[in-house]
Design a protein around this motif. Sequence first.
Motif, short mmCIF file in Angstrom:
data_model
loop_
_atom_site.label_atom_id
_atom_site.label_comp_id
_atom_site.label_asym_id
_atom_site.label_seq_id
_atom_site.Cartn_x
_atom_site.Cartn_y
_atom_site.Cartn_z
N GLU A 83 11.32 6.24 0.02
CA GLU A 83 11.13 4.81 -0.29
C GLU A 83 11.88 3.91 -1.56
N ARG A 86 15.50 3.57 -0.64
CA ARG A 86 15.66 2.47 0.19
C ARG A 86 15.48 1.31 -0.53
N TYR A 90 18.48 -1.49 -1.08
CA TYR A 90 17.87 -3.00 -0.82
C TYR A 90 18.31 -3.99 -1.90
N TRP A 133 20.34 -1.07 17.45
CA TRP A 133 18.94 -0.65 17.53
C TRP A 133 18.68 -0.87 18.95
N GLU A 135 17.92 -3.13 20.87
CA GLU A 135 16.77 -4.00 21.30
C GLU A 135 17.17 -4.92 22.19
N LEU A 184 17.45 -7.30 7.82
CA LEU A 184 17.10 -6.17 8.61
C LEU A 184 16.25 -5.13 7.72
N MET A 185 16.79 -4.83 6.64
CA MET A 185 16.19 -3.84 5.82
C MET A 185 14.73 -4.48 5.50
N GLU A 187 12.72 -6.53 6.98
CA GLU A 187 11.93 -6.35 8.08
C GLU A 187 11.25 -5.00 8.41
N ARG A 188 11.95 -3.87 7.84
CA ARG A 188 11.36 -2.60 8.07
C ARG A 188 10.56 -2.32 7.13
N LEU A 189 10.98 -2.75 5.65
CA LEU A 189 10.30 -2.40 4.55
C LEU A 189 9.09 -3.10 4.50
N VAL A 191 6.70 -3.61 6.75
CA VAL A 191 6.08 -2.72 7.61
C VAL A 191 4.94 -2.04 6.79
N ARG A 192 5.30 -1.49 5.65
CA ARG A 192 4.66 -0.41 4.74
C ARG A 192 4.31 -1.14 3.33
#
Length: 315
Positions: A83, A86, A90, A133, A135, A184-185, A187-189, A191-192
């Motif tokens: 983390e 990342r 970021y 991805w 998608e 994009l990053m 959006e993932r970060l 999440v947690r």
Amino acid sequence: MTELALPPGALAARRHPRLGYAMTLAAATLFSVNGAVSKLALNASGIGTPRWTELRSTGAFVGLAVGLAVLAPRRLRIGTRRELMRLAFYGAVGFALVQWLYFVAIDRLPIGIGLLFEFTAPVLIALWARFAWREPVRRRVWPALGLVIGGLALVAQVWHGLTLDGLGVSAGLLAAIALAVYYLMGERLVVRRDPISVVCLGLGFASLLWAFVMPWWSFPLDTLSVEAVLPHGIGAAPVWALAAWTIVLGTIAPFVLSIAALRHLPATTVGIVATFEPVAAAVVAWSWLGEALVAAQIVGGLVVLVGILLAETSR
């Protein structure tokens, strides 16, 4: 965190779409005004875009970090080494590069045009989601891509050769890539992690990067006392006052507003409403700085905005 314990439908009942729209429009307006404020400061002080970016990032980080340290210190913790890496990447790309390239673009281009180039990021995001991805992406992404390319050609007036500053155009397009990484990053970060801590820590790592490249002890403090002439005979203001505006009302406030809006509106809706920023920036630059656009550039800008809207809704 407490929202997870609410009964089904309780969170939805707490949503206030009108408030979300107001927050997003307020954030876009503050960001757009910040472009003009920053350009005035850059022109008056000669401080340079890297130093101005360093000042903005570090000031905003300190403000957010102090707020979180007082109100919610646990949000500043980083759990794992992965983390940490990342968040560092970021911060370097999603904050340091985005802000610096944006300032380079608006320093060499009309503010509205510089933002148009940067705001083509949604098209890149949709293409990345489709090919990297895997998608499902609606077919409208292809006309969106065509509209953005065609609109930018009108903005640049390619039939006259490249009428815009080449370095400014390159900075705007690179800013679009960096902004796509930011979304994009992010959006993932988120999440947690909660969004505010992501922004705070991202700005923190961006500040560390700038401090390594340009140590703070070599900062030209004398440039902050230079007087910047304000438009329309309003008077003058020291660059340090413009820097304070940029940090508080040009960075912290709009970031917090745009993040808070996600509690009331879907991310796609927030992204669409945020396209108000290039329009507002062009109006502010025209009324404050006299940066007028020719008819072909205005038409091209509208075409680009239509392409952006299609790209925003393609995922």
